[in-house]
Motif scaffolding. Structure first.
Motif, PDB file in Angstrom:
ATOM      1  N   ARG A 251       6.627   6.831   7.207  1.00 22.39           N
ATOM      2  CA  ARG A 251       6.923   5.635   6.435  1.00 22.39           C
ATOM      3  C   ARG A 251       5.869   5.468   5.354  1.00 22.39           C
ATOM      4  O   ARG A 251       4.683   5.673   5.615  1.00 22.39           O
ATOM      5  N   GLY A 252       6.304   5.088   4.163  1.00 22.17           N
ATOM      6  CA  GLY A 252       5.365   4.864   3.064  1.00 22.17           C
ATOM      7  C   GLY A 252       4.565   3.594   3.277  1.00 22.17           C
ATOM      8  O   GLY A 252       4.772   2.848   4.242  1.00 22.17           O
ATOM      9  N   LYS A 253       3.636   3.325   2.356  1.00 21.98           N
ATOM     10  CA  LYS A 253       2.828   2.114   2.450  1.00 21.98           C
ATOM     11  C   LYS A 253       3.690   0.882   2.203  1.00 21.98           C
ATOM     12  O   LYS A 253       3.448  -0.192   2.753  1.00 21.98           O
ATOM     13  N   GLY A 254       4.684   1.012   1.344  1.00 20.58           N
ATOM     14  CA  GLY A 254       5.600  -0.096   1.093  1.00 20.58           C
ATOM     15  C   GLY A 254       5.040  -1.143   0.157  1.00 20.58           C
ATOM     16  O   GLY A 254       3.952  -0.984  -0.405  1.00 20.58           O
ATOM     17  N   SER A 255       5.793  -2.225  -0.006  1.00 17.70           N
ATOM     18  CA  SER A 255       5.383  -3.298  -0.912  1.00 17.70           C
ATOM     19  C   SER A 255       5.984  -4.608  -0.438  1.00 17.70           C
ATOM     20  O   SER A 255       7.112  -4.620   0.087  1.00 17.70           O
ATOM     21  N   VAL A 256       5.268  -5.706  -0.616  1.00 16.01           N
ATOM     22  CA  VAL A 256       5.904  -7.005  -0.375  1.00 16.01           C
ATOM     23  C   VAL A 256       6.871  -7.273  -1.530  1.00 16.01           C
ATOM     24  O   VAL A 256       6.743  -6.709  -2.610  1.00 16.01           O
ATOM     25  N   LEU A 257       7.848  -8.156  -1.284  1.00 12.36           N
ATOM     26  CA  LEU A 257       8.935  -8.341  -2.245  1.00 12.36           C
ATOM     27  C   LEU A 257       8.939  -9.742  -2.846  1.00 12.36           C
ATOM     28  O   LEU A 257       9.977 -10.212  -3.328  1.00 12.36           O
ATOM     29  N   VAL A 270      12.552  -6.995  -6.557  1.00 14.63           N
ATOM     30  CA  VAL A 270      12.787  -5.715  -5.862  1.00 14.63           C
ATOM     31  C   VAL A 270      12.766  -4.572  -6.871  1.00 14.63           C
ATOM     32  O   VAL A 270      12.110  -3.547  -6.666  1.00 14.63           O
ATOM     33  N   LYS A 271      13.455  -4.780  -8.013  1.00 12.97           N
ATOM     34  CA  LYS A 271      13.480  -3.740  -9.059  1.00 12.97           C
ATOM     35  C   LYS A 271      12.074  -3.453  -9.573  1.00 12.97           C
ATOM     36  O   LYS A 271      11.687  -2.299  -9.760  1.00 12.97           O
ATOM     37  N   ASP A 272      11.311  -4.525  -9.811  1.00 17.84           N
ATOM     38  CA  ASP A 272       9.962  -4.375 -10.370  1.00 17.84           C
ATOM     39  C   ASP A 272       9.028  -3.563  -9.462  1.00 17.84           C
ATOM     40  O   ASP A 272       8.178  -2.831  -9.947  1.00 17.84           O
ATOM     41  N   VAL A 273       9.156  -3.760  -8.160  1.00 15.98           N
ATOM     42  CA  VAL A 273       8.224  -3.071  -7.238  1.00 15.98           C
ATOM     43  C   VAL A 273       8.846  -1.818  -6.604  1.00 15.98           C
ATOM     44  O   VAL A 273       8.266  -1.213  -5.703  1.00 15.98           O
ATOM     45  N   TRP A 274      10.053  -1.429  -7.085  1.00 16.36           N
ATOM     46  CA  TRP A 274      10.784  -0.323  -6.437  1.00 16.36           C
ATOM     47  C   TRP A 274       9.967   0.970  -6.362  1.00 16.36           C
ATOM     48  O   TRP A 274      10.036   1.710  -5.374  1.00 16.36           O
ATOM     49  N   ALA A 308       0.736 -11.997  -2.417  1.00 16.06           N
ATOM     50  CA  ALA A 308       1.016 -10.562  -2.557  1.00 16.06           C
ATOM     51  C   ALA A 308      -0.235  -9.755  -2.875  1.00 16.06           C
ATOM     52  O   ALA A 308      -0.399  -8.637  -2.395  1.00 16.06           O
ATOM     53  N   ASP A 309      -1.150 -10.331  -3.675  1.00 17.99           N
ATOM     54  CA  ASP A 309      -2.362  -9.596  -4.043  1.00 17.99           C
ATOM     55  C   ASP A 309      -3.217  -9.295  -2.821  1.00 17.99           C
ATOM     56  O   ASP A 309      -3.804  -8.215  -2.722  1.00 17.99           O
ATOM     57  N   ALA A 310      -3.289 -10.274  -1.918  1.00 15.07           N
ATOM     58  CA  ALA A 310      -4.083 -10.083  -0.701  1.00 15.07           C
ATOM     59  C   ALA A 310      -3.524  -8.933   0.133  1.00 15.07           C
ATOM     60  O   ALA A 310      -4.269  -8.120   0.687  1.00 15.07           O
ATOM     61  N   VAL A 311      -2.198  -8.857   0.188  1.00 15.32           N
ATOM     62  CA  VAL A 311      -1.571  -7.771   0.937  1.00 15.32           C
ATOM     63  C   VAL A 311      -1.947  -6.442   0.288  1.00 15.32           C
ATOM     64  O   VAL A 311      -2.376  -5.499   0.934  1.00 15.32           O
TER      65      VAL A 311
END
Ligand code: NAI
Length: 320
Positions: A251-257, A270-274, A308-311
């Motif tokens: 699994r990748g690191k991923g991103s919050v949405l 979702v598109k921006d962080v895809w 989100a920045d903290a994550v």
């Protein structure tokens, strides 16, 4: 001893052992002292018909070489009967190699419900039924080794094999859970992903490859996975041509949405962080479902604390 790994006192059930890979597994187990149930329905590669000959020939071969074996002619779909043969003949079952299989290749649109059902019944339901029947014996004696047979056609897909791909990937899922349910009682379950010359791959694999892909080269890998000294559980092992390797899901690191917990998730975000969602540069293997849900909790905590920045800044998933 001469250092050879033995299976004396063990009873091994190999399904579809009348030909191809299964035959090699059965011969090797018997040569190393196991009592073997040679199961084979003896039908065509498409699952038509039945014959006792396939299993009988291999049983004869084993006996002539001084080994011990009995034939079982049931379809693996009647898994309880297959295991019953082991209990009646030898009083126990220690090893189960779910290997029987058929092919009914058609492109997706041309796959009939009958072709879908029969392929899934033999591979997936058959492995379930045999495993379910053997499991109580194995748990009770605190010993068992179970193999599921998957395929690169399932893991990567293959044109014209929708039914087979689905069944073969289903077997990976089945193995994952069997491995968890058996672990406490030393009943271990692993997956073999073989490529071998057999009637199944004749005319599909290029000649030069076909000649080097002897089923015999894979048998020691399966035999080792079934030995008492092997403690692997839930591993997927690909093997062919005298080579083997473990295969992992990652699994990748991923991103919050969303920027913060109070924000909705939008299609635009979702598109921006895809590119982050699909970035696999920091991908990791997770060992258990608890690790997967653990990450989610961690993300939620961080999101609550600092958005989100903290994550992004602090979140570092630790797979240990
Ligand atoms: P094979 O056709 O030589 O052997 C399969 C055996 O299973 C046959 O003897 C057949 O009679 C038996 N069988 C079929 N349906 C049965 C049923 N309902 N009950 C009991 N026995 C039944 O094929 P091969 O290549 O040795 O395949 C063995 C396993 O490995 C299969 O599960 C196959 O899907 C898998 N596999 C093989 C690959 C290859 O490259 N040969 C690639 C990936 C997976």
């Amino acid at each position: 001893s001469d250092g050879k790994l033995r299976y004396d006192g063990r009873v091994a059930v190999v399904t579809g052992a009348g030909a191809g890979l299964g035959r090699e597994y059965a011969l090797l187990f018997a040569e190393r002292g196991a009592k073997v149930v040679v199961n084979d329905l003896g039908g065509s590669h498409a699952g038509e018909g039945a014959s006792q000959r396939a299993a009988d020939v291999v049983v004869d071969e084993i006996r002539k070489a001084g080994g011990e074996a009995v034939a079982d002619y049931n379809s693996v779909i009647d898994g309880a009967k297959v295991i019953e043969t082991a209990i009646k003949a030898f009083g126990r079952v220690d090893i189960l190699v779910n290997n029987a299989g058929i092919l009914r290749d058609r492109s997706l649109v041309k796959t009939s419900e009958q072709d879908w059902n029969l392929v899934n019944d033999v591979h997936l339901k058959g492995s379930f039924k045999c495993t379910q029947a053997a499991f109580p014996y194995m748990k009770k004696q605190n010993y068992g080794r179970i193999i599921m047979t998957s395929s690169n056609s399932g893991i990567y897909g293959n044109f014209g094999q929708a039914n087979y791909s689905a069944a073969k990937m289903g077997l990976v899922g089945l193995a994952n859970t069997v491995a968890i349910e058996g672990a406490r009682n030393n009943v271990l379950c692993n997956v073999i992903v073989p490529t071998a010359a057999s009637r199944m791959t004749e005319g599909i694999l290029p000649d030069i490859l076909f000649n080097e892909l002897k089923p015999k080269l894979i048998a020691p890998v399966v035999a080792y996975l079934c030995h008492e000294s092997c403690e692997d559980n839930g591993s997927y092992i690909e093997s062919a041509a005298g080579w083997a390797s473990k295969v992992h899901t990652v699994r990748g690191k991923g991103s919050v949405l969303r920027p913060s917990l109070d924000d909705p998730v939008t299609i635009e975000y979702v598109k921006d962080v895809w590119s982050k969602v699909t970035d696999m540069s920091q991908a990791k293997h997770l060992n258990a479902i608890a690790e997967a849900s653990g990450t989610l909790l961690e993300v939620l905590e961080k999101l609550k604390e600092g958005g989100a920045d903290a994550v992004e800044d602090t979140f570092e998933f630790n797979s240990k």
